[in-house]
Design an enzyme around this catalytic site. Structure first.
Site, PDB file in Angstrom:
ATOM      1  N   ASP A 249     -20.608  20.146  21.030  1.00 18.51           N
ATOM      2  CA  ASP A 249     -21.681  19.535  21.814  1.00 18.51           C
ATOM      3  C   ASP A 249     -21.718  20.161  23.204  1.00 18.51           C
ATOM      4  O   ASP A 249     -21.182  19.626  24.172  1.00 18.51           O
ATOM      5  CB  ASP A 249     -21.458  18.017  21.893  1.00 18.51           C
ATOM      6  CG  ASP A 249     -22.583  17.307  22.614  1.00 18.51           C
ATOM      7  OD1 ASP A 249     -23.687  17.869  22.688  1.00 18.51           O
ATOM      8  OD2 ASP A 249     -22.348  16.190  23.116  1.00 18.51           O
TER       9      ASP A 249
ATOM     10  N   ASP B  73     -24.708  15.623  25.182  1.00 18.99           N
ATOM     11  CA  ASP B  73     -25.639  14.526  24.948  1.00 18.99           C
ATOM     12  C   ASP B  73     -25.186  13.638  23.787  1.00 18.99           C
ATOM     13  O   ASP B  73     -25.978  12.865  23.251  1.00 18.99           O
ATOM     14  CB  ASP B  73     -27.041  15.062  24.659  1.00 18.99           C
ATOM     15  CG  ASP B  73     -27.091  15.934  23.413  1.00 18.99           C
ATOM     16  OD1 ASP B  73     -26.021  16.307  22.888  1.00 18.99           O
ATOM     17  OD2 ASP B  73     -28.204  16.257  22.958  1.00 18.99           O
TER      18      ASP B  73
ATOM     19  N   HIS C  28     -24.563  14.363  20.793  1.00 22.51           N
ATOM     20  CA  HIS C  28     -25.276  14.685  19.555  1.00 22.51           C
ATOM     21  C   HIS C  28     -25.169  16.189  19.315  1.00 22.51           C
ATOM     22  O   HIS C  28     -25.436  16.985  20.225  1.00 22.51           O
ATOM     23  CB  HIS C  28     -26.746  14.269  19.667  1.00 22.51           C
ATOM     24  CG  HIS C  28     -27.603  14.829  18.574  1.00 22.51           C
ATOM     25  ND1 HIS C  28     -27.520  14.401  17.262  1.00 22.51           N
ATOM     26  CD2 HIS C  28     -28.574  15.781  18.592  1.00 22.51           C
ATOM     27  CE1 HIS C  28     -28.388  15.065  16.533  1.00 22.51           C
ATOM     28  NE2 HIS C  28     -29.035  15.911  17.306  1.00 22.51           N
TER      29      HIS C  28
ATOM     30  N   GLU D 289     -26.389  23.895  18.068  1.00 23.70           N
ATOM     31  CA  GLU D 289     -25.014  23.792  18.543  1.00 23.70           C
ATOM     32  C   GLU D 289     -24.013  23.969  17.411  1.00 23.70           C
ATOM     33  O   GLU D 289     -22.976  24.621  17.585  1.00 23.70           O
ATOM     34  CB  GLU D 289     -24.811  22.431  19.216  1.00 23.70           C
ATOM     35  CG  GLU D 289     -25.566  22.297  20.527  1.00 23.70           C
ATOM     36  CD  GLU D 289     -25.507  20.896  21.091  1.00 23.70           C
ATOM     37  OE1 GLU D 289     -25.589  20.751  22.324  1.00 23.70           O
ATOM     38  OE2 GLU D 289     -25.397  19.937  20.307  1.00 23.70           O
TER      39      GLU D 289
ATOM     40  N   ASP E  43      -9.597  21.212  26.322  1.00 23.09           N
ATOM     41  CA  ASP E  43     -10.055  21.014  27.705  1.00 23.09           C
ATOM     42  C   ASP E  43     -10.889  19.741  27.759  1.00 23.09           C
ATOM     43  O   ASP E  43     -12.117  19.772  27.687  1.00 23.09           O
ATOM     44  CB  ASP E  43     -10.861  22.228  28.158  1.00 23.09           C
ATOM     45  CG  ASP E  43     -11.247  22.138  29.625  1.00 23.09           C
ATOM     46  OD1 ASP E  43     -10.690  21.267  30.334  1.00 23.09           O
ATOM     47  OD2 ASP E  43     -12.107  22.918  30.053  1.00 23.09           O
TER      48      ASP E  43
ATOM     49  N   ASP F  80     -11.506  17.482  30.152  1.00 25.90           N
ATOM     50  CA  ASP F  80     -12.380  17.228  31.302  1.00 25.90           C
ATOM     51  C   ASP F  80     -13.371  18.348  31.553  1.00 25.90           C
ATOM     52  O   ASP F  80     -14.114  18.314  32.545  1.00 25.90           O
ATOM     53  CB  ASP F  80     -11.550  16.988  32.562  1.00 25.90           C
ATOM     54  CG  ASP F  80     -10.568  18.129  32.822  1.00 25.90           C
ATOM     55  OD1 ASP F  80     -10.633  19.157  32.110  1.00 25.90           O
ATOM     56  OD2 ASP F  80      -9.720  17.978  33.722  1.00 25.90           O
TER      57      ASP F  80
ATOM     58  N   ASP G 264     -13.233  21.329  32.728  1.00 26.58           N
ATOM     59  CA  ASP G 264     -13.185  22.020  34.013  1.00 26.58           C
ATOM     60  C   ASP G 264     -12.751  23.472  33.877  1.00 26.58           C
ATOM     61  O   ASP G 264     -12.542  24.165  34.876  1.00 26.58           O
ATOM     62  CB  ASP G 264     -12.244  21.295  34.972  1.00 26.58           C
ATOM     63  CG  ASP G 264     -10.817  21.224  34.440  1.00 26.58           C
ATOM     64  OD1 ASP G 264     -10.589  21.587  33.263  1.00 26.58           O
ATOM     65  OD2 ASP G 264      -9.930  20.782  35.192  1.00 26.58           O
TER      66      ASP G 264
ATOM     67  N   GLU H  87      -3.154  17.720  29.793  1.00 28.72           N
ATOM     68  CA  GLU H  87      -3.882  18.262  28.646  1.00 28.72           C
ATOM     69  C   GLU H  87      -2.993  19.158  27.804  1.00 28.72           C
ATOM     70  O   GLU H  87      -3.083  19.144  26.566  1.00 28.72           O
ATOM     71  CB  GLU H  87      -5.110  19.027  29.128  1.00 28.72           C
ATOM     72  CG  GLU H  87      -6.186  18.132  29.729  1.00 28.72           C
ATOM     73  CD  GLU H  87      -7.322  18.907  30.375  1.00 28.72           C
ATOM     74  OE1 GLU H  87      -8.420  18.352  30.522  1.00 28.72           O
ATOM     75  OE2 GLU H  87      -7.083  20.087  30.735  1.00 28.72           O
TER      76      GLU H  87
ATOM     77  N   CYS I  74     -37.999 -25.037  -6.669  1.00 26.51           N
ATOM     78  CA  CYS I  74     -36.973 -25.080  -5.633  1.00 26.51           C
ATOM     79  C   CYS I  74     -37.314 -26.110  -4.573  1.00 26.51           C
ATOM     80  O   CYS I  74     -36.415 -26.675  -3.938  1.00 26.51           O
ATOM     81  CB  CYS I  74     -36.791 -23.702  -5.004  1.00 26.51           C
ATOM     82  SG  CYS I  74     -38.287 -23.023  -4.255  1.00 26.51           S
TER      83      CYS I  74
ATOM     84  N   HIS J  48     -39.147 -19.810  -0.527  1.00 28.34           N
ATOM     85  CA  HIS J  48     -38.033 -20.355  -1.291  1.00 28.34           C
ATOM     86  C   HIS J  48     -37.304 -21.385  -0.432  1.00 28.34           C
ATOM     87  O   HIS J  48     -37.161 -21.210   0.787  1.00 28.34           O
ATOM     88  CB  HIS J  48     -37.073 -19.240  -1.705  1.00 28.34           C
ATOM     89  CG  HIS J  48     -35.948 -19.708  -2.581  1.00 28.34           C
ATOM     90  ND1 HIS J  48     -36.154 -20.356  -3.777  1.00 28.34           N
ATOM     91  CD2 HIS J  48     -34.599 -19.640  -2.426  1.00 28.34           C
ATOM     92  CE1 HIS J  48     -34.993 -20.644  -4.332  1.00 28.34           C
ATOM     93  NE2 HIS J  48     -34.037 -20.231  -3.522  1.00 28.34           N
TER      94      HIS J  48
END
Length: 1518
Positions: free
Chosen positions: A206, A210, A212, A217, A242, A244, A246, A253, A703, A1440
């Protein structure tokens, strides 16, 4: 069309000419080509297209002449030509005079000479003869496709991307949200990818963050992970760790990375590394010490790549990703050898993990498997097993051992594959000793005769790629008896037995899906992994239970009859009469015929609920409308109503027949009706059950009756009355004289039939009953309930209670009672009088339990005269407010490019768009003049609603509000947006009037849509474009739509090769007289820049490193002027087939001259940068949730009572006759509660007759289950006025009645409303704790406080005993309702009774005993608790009814016709409540029972004979 040689006219217009050619001209061309109503022949189509595209001018001229020529084709008349040109072009060229200078007719030569000199004379000549206008059959221009664009920035081939797209949409379809989000992704890759790594892997794909993964992608990610060079692949892995984003791996990490990589190694490898036993922190320190080039405690991308080259952990993780990308995400392997390595690695890991219950494994025939193994050049490798997964290869009978012991390590793999067959089979054919799981799957057979091999040029054996997987040899050859509903693929053959490794192999589901995607298959054979209930081991169920499903043949439709319940038939009569005599009646006709329709395979450990849910979903039948029966024989079925049992637990064998019963349209069950008609007992009826937990069969839309009966049946005091047989002592016997004197009675039939039914319901011996006798009795006395139509249960309930009351009424001769007006008398006196009159005519157990009293007040608006009446009630019908408002959601798009915002509005049903804009402006901070409303459909503006139109819900599309520019000078007027009328004509609307602008012909420029103008146009109809002064500060806008060109592989004309397709949300672009074309581009980019992802840095992108994916231009789109539909140019005539002239991006003045522009996205930018997910994102304002909540906000029962007791004004058509004014006057009316019964029935009036039809209110009513206190809505008593009268009345009655009771004129004993002396007879113990509901003088209906009641205490020395009537003494006990009348007659206790009690001495009572009379002025009602409710779903005529009721065992049950299930109170469907039953707490209901000592029970023999005689008379065969 199809295989025909003819093309339809519609197809010709759409596919050949396209949507650019005007319809009138297209129809002329179709006819000129030889098209008829039958169609256009293919030969004629080819000839015509060649003529249009490649013909010489002379040939085209002859074709044009044929359009005007006569039938003979030798000449053309002037009249015909002018008529044709007027139709096609709307005008006649002036040069036509030269053509007919010699006469009214012209031949071809003369016409050709004139036409070639006047090629621009009319549309056809300009199209076919003018220079620069060319239409061809082919188009060599090639716009890059989406696949080509992706292939250019990845290491994938175009064919790989096309193949990958198919798999992508399959994966996305598994999403719960419709997006390929983190939840969907983790479910796909787990547990292969550890949970700690799944999220990081998702974010590595991604790129735009986003949440998604779009197709671009995933394509770029798979390329970077699997196809690029090693450095690029390791870069992708770096992004996984990674967290974060950065570009650096921090110490934390790195620690998480090392821990996850160690887990990956242990899951995928059996060999040990020295680092595997090392502490994680030690490994981290070693990595940083050796590879941290910055010495800042982190790793850069280059540092990680250097470390990963020599790291076995990193390489193993890369190999795992390689497998997941191919097996799970669908990337096709680049070579056969790569494919073999991928499959082998996956199988090795699966063998170590073993079988997991819930998974599916697939069978593959060995011949195909062997051919595939040779194709991928599988090389056998030895490896050690980490797990012991036993497999049983034979068809073992249940209970035998599935595993065998082996001595060596490799022999521990025994693969638990079992069969569900209960037949005893041989146990031979186990795995060869010393084989491993992967070796078995890749076992080499000695017989290679079936391999498709040939010698290559170098003399080596070349194996062809295998075809589709062929599993046909594994299944039975005989066809199935019926189509299967399950996906088992086929029934495995049993003779000869199949043996793993010799006949078939098994692979996990992901491997099968990949092989199926790559090769295809003629048959899939999935088999579930189950947990053996005896050994608690996982095993593969090769032979699940094969079930055969029967369904009833549809009976002929019932024909409604007018006779009383003739549809039930004489067979029902026989069954009904014999049921009570416990005899057996032979079936008078054949049972319902059932036929085999489906088969299916289900796991032996699967439950009945699992099967029921699967069949319901598969057959698209509601779960509540389907039941399953175990078919034992034609007349012996067992209902499978205990859904928790498994097939194995129920001992259901293979090839078992089951019946799928689907409820009839009249809500009855076919099997039940058949059993009833044939007098057969269902097996489940003999099962003892909880008393009262018995269902009622639906006899055809009954009924409504069943639910009413169940609610009344669960009213304990009334049920106790019937089950104890008390009704037989009070039954109005069948006598001619009695029947004549009580014409509204039912000769005791109703009470007798209901009593018999209640005794059966509460016998606890049956789980289901057919209420035949009661159904027939109701239909006999109320024909409106006859037949098979759905009815209102409230009407049936009212009729049932009235019938029971009349059959049990203790008053046999009803005296005449005169209704008196209040005439200013105190309420308590009028109420007491009315109640006494009611009891003089009606006294029964039904009155005692269910009857209350209402106060009805009418007040004259002229003189203020008040008239009050007090009427009895047994239903409290509360109106529900009909919602007169509508919920509207509207998306607001602003010019600043911010994310669109959805707002929610609550509008009146008659609100206009002007009011909508006013309310919307308060929420979105825009002036109403800045708001342009439009209905958007198919990515284009469908129409502009007019301000004076009523707001309506958009049938197609949705409502949007666009921000438009405001006038920039005080001289300009308010906004005048372009709108369309009913005919689609454009109009400009001001606040005061509308200026109609006629449609401008196609091919001619129109005007910019103005937002402000000065003055008005002459007659509102301009002759041409609106000419604005150059110095005018005019502000306008242009409607802009997104467009992309879609390439068609098949086309007839070059103009149709690339067709425009609209997408996204339309835009509004400001445009003034000073606006430059560059400003238009800037404005569009401001609004769409959020949709285009920024170009990521090279180190963060998944694009191939050796490609150039830069835009190369400032804007990723081109603006073009187009017509409103967005398909054709607004400046060019249609015959140029222009899709839109380009608006150049420069500093020139933006003289667009049109209200619509198209944003044509560059293909590369569209494919790589446009974010479709962002296009759909709309922020939701809190007003949306508030409006939705208000739309569906429940109302309280108290609010319904408040509305019921509120004052209303009577209209002109409801004038009230005022006794004081002596004429009809306008008045107000008010209802109040005066007296509440012990059992309060509340009817929620969901159905109202509006606009000629019945409307059901879906409003949810919240009501309390316990401690319901309606006393706040009781009418306050005037204590000051009633106190002295009550004391005087009390004294008079206590003295006047001493020695006896008063008599009425008719000889009947009158219910004495005061306390009476009874000379020691039948002492009535006034029930302790039974209070009359009352709100004090100073209490309001809204007051929450309740004062504790005070009463009259009669100590043991009292000289008086309490009684009310002679009939009560005869029956042994006085009715509490009659006592209530006396207490009401007493009135309110005021200051004169300020003591907590007043004592009256009664010598007949023992000195230590006391009885207490509670006074209505001082007490409040006891809390009430819910004892049952009826719920209605659907519409009135086709809905019913279901009942929920509390059993005396304090358990709640759901009564759904014949089904009765226990449930928790939280599971009650309270939202659809229709009728509520409340019971007053702390009431001694034993006091309601009559005294039967010395009384004779009614002889009902004659009633049974009467019932049988009438039943035979009115019933016919069903």
């Amino acid at each position: 069309s199809g295989l025909s040689c003819y093309m339809s006219q519609q197809c010709f217009l759409r596919e050949v000419l396209g949507d650019v050619v005007p319809l009138r001209i297209a129809e002329v061309i179709y006819s000129s080509f030889g098209g008829t109503s039958k169609g256009l022949h293919f030969n004629n189509l080819i000839v015509g297209l060649v003529l249009l595209t490649r013909g010489r001018d002379e040939e085209k001229a002859k074709y044009i002449f044929s359009l005007f020529a006569s039938d003979l084709g030798n000449h053309a008349t002037r009249e015909d030509m002018e008529s044709m040109l007027q139709t096609v072009d709307g005008e006649i060229p002036l040069s036509l005079r030269k053509c007919f200078s010699e006469g009214e007719k012209v031949n071809y030569e003369k016409f050709k000479s004139w036409l070639l000199q006047n090629k621009d004379a009319f549309t056809f000549s300009r199209w076919l003869l003018s220079s620069g206008v060319c239409v061809t059959l082919t188009d060599d221009s090639d716009t890059p496709t989406f696949y080509q664009t992706l292939a250019g920035v990845t290491h994938l081939e175009e064919s790989d991307i096309i193949d990958l797209e198919k798999r992508y949409w399959l994966l996305k379809a598994q999403s719960r949200t419709g997006r390929f989000d983190l939840e969907t992704f983790v479910a796909l890759v787990s547990p292969t990818i550890h949970t700690s790594l799944s999220e990081g892997l998702f974010h590595a794909f991604d790129e735009n963050r986003d949440n998604h993964i779009d197709f671009k992608e995933i394509s770029c990610g798979l390329s970077a992970c699997c196809r690029g060079p090693l450095a690029e692949r390791q870069k992708f892995c770096f992004k996984v760790f990674d967290v974060d984003h950065d570009g650096l791996l921090s110490r934390k990490e790195i620690t998480e990375m090392v821990g996850a990589l160690l887990e990956v190694w242990k899951d995928n490898r059996i060999d040990l590394l020295p680092e595997a036993d090392t502490n994680v922190h030690a490994i981290v320190e070693d990595i940083l010490k050796e590879h941290d080039t910055t010495k800042q405690g982190h790793l850069t991308l280059e540092d990680y790549q250097i470390w990963s080259v020599k790291s076995a952990f990193a390489n193993e993780f890369l190999n795992l990703l390689f497998q997941v990308c191919h097996i799970v995400l669908g990337l096709r392997p680049a070579s056969p050898e790569e494919e073999g390595q991928i499959i082998r690695g996956w199988l090795e890991r699966a063998s170590r993990h073993g079988l997991q219950p819930g998974d599916y494994w697939f069978l593959i025939a060995v011949p195909w498997w062997q051919q595939w193994r040779d194709y991928v050049k599988y090389v056998r490798k030895a490896f050690l097993l980490l797990d012991t997964m036993t497999i049983c290869l034979s068809y073992c009978p249940e209970g035998e051992s599935m595993a065998s012991s082996h001595s060596s390590t490799e022999e521990k793999f025994v693969d638990n594959i079992s069969s569900a067959s209960e037949a005893s089979e041989t146990t031979s054919g186990l795995l060869p000793q010393g084989s491993t799981a992967t070796d078995i799957c890749f076992a080499r057979q000695h017989d290679d005769t079936d391999n498709q091999c040939f010698l290559g040029a170098d003399g080596n054996m070349v194996v062809l790629r295998p075809g589709a997987i062929d599993n046909q040899p594994l299944v039975r050859s005989e066809p199935l008896k019926a189509p299967t509903l399950t996906m088992e693929g086929g029934l495995l053959r049993r003779s000869p037995s199949l043996i793993l490794g010799r006949d078939f192999e098994v692979v996990p589901e992901p491997v099968w899906r990949s092989l199926y995607h790559w090769y295809g298959a003629n048959l899939g054979l999935p088999r579930p992994v189950i947990r053996n209930t005896k050994t608690d081991c996982a095993e593969l169920e090769l032979l699940p239970r094969h079930l055969l499903f029967l369904r009833q043949q549809q009976p002929p439709p019932r024909t409604p009859q007018n006779n009383v319940w003739v549809n039930m038939g004489k067979r029902f009569l026989c069954m009904c009469l014999q049921r009570f005599s416990k005899g057996n009646v032979p079936s008078p006709s054949a049972p319902l015929k059932r036929v085999l329709v489906y088969t299916g395979c289900f796991s032996r450990v699967g439950t009945i609920k699992d099967i029921h849910e699967y069949l319901s979903q598969r057959l698209r039948i509601k779960e509540e409308d389907m039941r399953l029966w175990l078919y034992n024989s034609e007349n012996y079925l067992t209902l499978l109503d205990d859904e928790d049992h498994s097939l194995e637990g129920l001992k259901i064998p293979d090839e078992q027949y089951m019946v799928i019963e689907v409820r009839n349209k009249d809500m009855s069950w076919p099997e039940e009706m058949s059993f009833i008609a044939n007098s057969n007992r269902m097996n489940r009826h003999n099962v003892p059950t909880e008393k009262g937990a018995t269902g009622l069969s639906n006899l055809g839309n009954t009924c409504f009756m069943n639910s009413s009966i169940q609610c009344v049946s669960n009213t304990k005091p009334l049920t106790d009355y019937f089950t104890s047989g008390n009704h037989l002592y009070e039954l109005n016997r069948y006598k001619v004289l009695l029947y004549m004197t009580n014409p509204i009675g039912m000769r005791g039939h109703m009470a007798k039939c209901y009593g018999d039914l209640v005794q059966e319901l509460w016998s606890g011996t049956q789980k289901n009953l057919a209420p035949l006798k009661l159904r027939w009795t109701i239909a006999k006395y109320a024909p409106r309930f006859n037949g098979f139509q759905q009815q209102d249960s409230q009407e049936l309930l009212a009729f049932l209670l009235d019938g029971l009351h009349e059959d049990l009424n203790r008053v046999h001769e009803k005296p005449y009672v005169e209704l008196k007006d209040s005439d200013g008398r105190p309420d308590w006196e009028v109420a007491s009088e009315a109640w006494e009159n009611h009891l003089r005519r009606n006294r029964s157990i039904v009155v005692d339990l269910f009857h209350g009293q209402l106060r009805s007040q009418v007040k004259c608006k002229t003189c203020g005269h008040v008239s009050a009446r007090f009427d009895p009630f047994n239903f409290l019908s509360l109106p529900l407010p009909m919602d007169n408002s509508m919920h509207v959601e509207i998306i607001v798009t602003k010019l600043d490019g911010s994310c669109p915002v959805r707002y929610g509005l609550r509008l009146n049903a008659d609100e206009k768009y002007t009011g909508l804009k006013r309310l919307l402006s308060e929420l979105c901070c825009l002036n109403p003049e800045q708001i342009l409303l439009a209905e958007v459909h198919a990515s284009n503006i469908k129409n502009f609603p007019l301000d004076n139109q009523k707001v309506r819900q958009a049938v197609s599309g949705f409502l949007c509000a666009f921000e438009i520019p405001v006038p920039s000078a005080p001289t300009s007027v308010v906004s005048t947006p372009t709108q369309t009328d009913a005919y689609g004509n454009a109009t400009m609307v001001t606040d005061s009037n509308s200026l109609n602008l006629g449609l401008i012909p196609k091919g001619m420029p129109s005007t910019v849509v103005p937002c402000g103008t000065e003055g008005s146009l002459a007659n509102g109809l301009p002759d041409g474009p609106v000419v604005l002064p150059s110095d005018s500060p005019f502000t306008g806008y242009i409607i802009t739509i997104h467009r992309k060109m879609m390439r068609a592989e098949l086309y007839f004309l070059s103009s149709q090769k690339n067709r425009p397709s609209l997408f996204g949300m339309p835009l509004i672009v400001p445009c003034t007289v000073r606006t430059r074309t560059r400003d238009l581009y800037d404005s569009v980019w401001t609004q769409v820049s959020r949709l285009a992802s920024p170009l990521p840095p090279q180190e963060a992108s998944n694009h191939a490193q050796d490609c150039d994916d830069s835009m190369g231009y400032q804007y990723p789109f081109t603006l073009r002027v187009v017509q409103k539909d967005g398909n054709s140019c607004a400046w060019c005539p249609w015959y140029r087939f222009c899709r839109g002239c380009t608006v150049e991006c420069n500093d020139e003045r933006a003289a667009v001259g049109n209200a619509f522009m198209a944003v044509d996205w560059d293909p590369t930018a569209l494919h790589l940068r446009y974010q479709t997910s962002q296009e759909r994102i709309v922020e939701e304002h809190p007003s949306v949730e508030q409006s939705r909540r208000a739309q569906a906000e429940p109302i309280s029962l108290d609010s319904c009572l408040q509305a019921f007791t509120s004052e209303e004004e009577l209209g002109e058509d409801e004038l009230y006759y005022c006794s004081k004014c002596k004429t009809h006057r306008l008045a107000t009316k008010k209802l109040d509660l005066w007296r509440l019964p012990p059992i309060l029935i509340i009817h929620l009036k969901r159905f109202q007759f509006m606009n000629g039809r019945w409307i059901k209110s879906q409003k949810i009513v919240r009501f309390p289950m316990e401690t319901f206190d309606p006393s706040a809505f009781l009418t306050p008593r005037d204590a000051d006025q009633s106190q002295e009268s009550w004391r005087d009345k009390l004294g008079e009655e206590l003295h006047d009645t001493e020695g006896g009771v008063k008599k009425s004129g008719g000889g009947d004993t009158v219910c004495n409303p005061a306390l009476t002396l009874n000379n020691g007879k039948g002492l009535y113990n006034i029930l302790t704790g039974f209070r009359c509901t009352y709100v004090g003088l100073n209490c309001s209906p809204e007051s929450e406080g309740r004062r504790q009641g005070r009463g009259l205490v009669f100590p043991t020395g009292s000289r008086y005993q309490l009684s009310l009537s002679k009939e009560s003494l005869d029956s042994g006990r006085e009715s509490p309702m009659e006592l209530e009348a006396s207490r009401t007659r007493m009135g309110s206790m005021g200051e004169g009774l300020s003591d907590s009690t007043s004592e009256f001495y009664c010598p007949s009572l023992k000195p230590e005993s006391k009885v207490t009379v509670y006074l209505p002025s001082e007490i409040s009602s006891n809390p009430q608790s819910l004892l049952g409710l009826q719920c209605h779903s659907g519409i009135l005529g086709g809905g019913h009814y279901v009942t929920y009721a509390k059993n005396p065992n304090e358990k709640w049950y759901c009564y759904n016709d014949s089904s009765c299930k226990e449930l928790q109170s939280e599971e009650i469907d309270a939202d659809s409540a229709y009728i509520l039953f409340y019971e007053q707490q702390e009431v001694d209901y034993s006091l309601f029972m009559p005294k039967t000592d010395g009384k004779k029970m009614a002889d009902t023999t004659c009633m049974d004979e009467d019932f049988e005689s009438d039943y035979k008379k009115y019933c016919v065969l069903q």
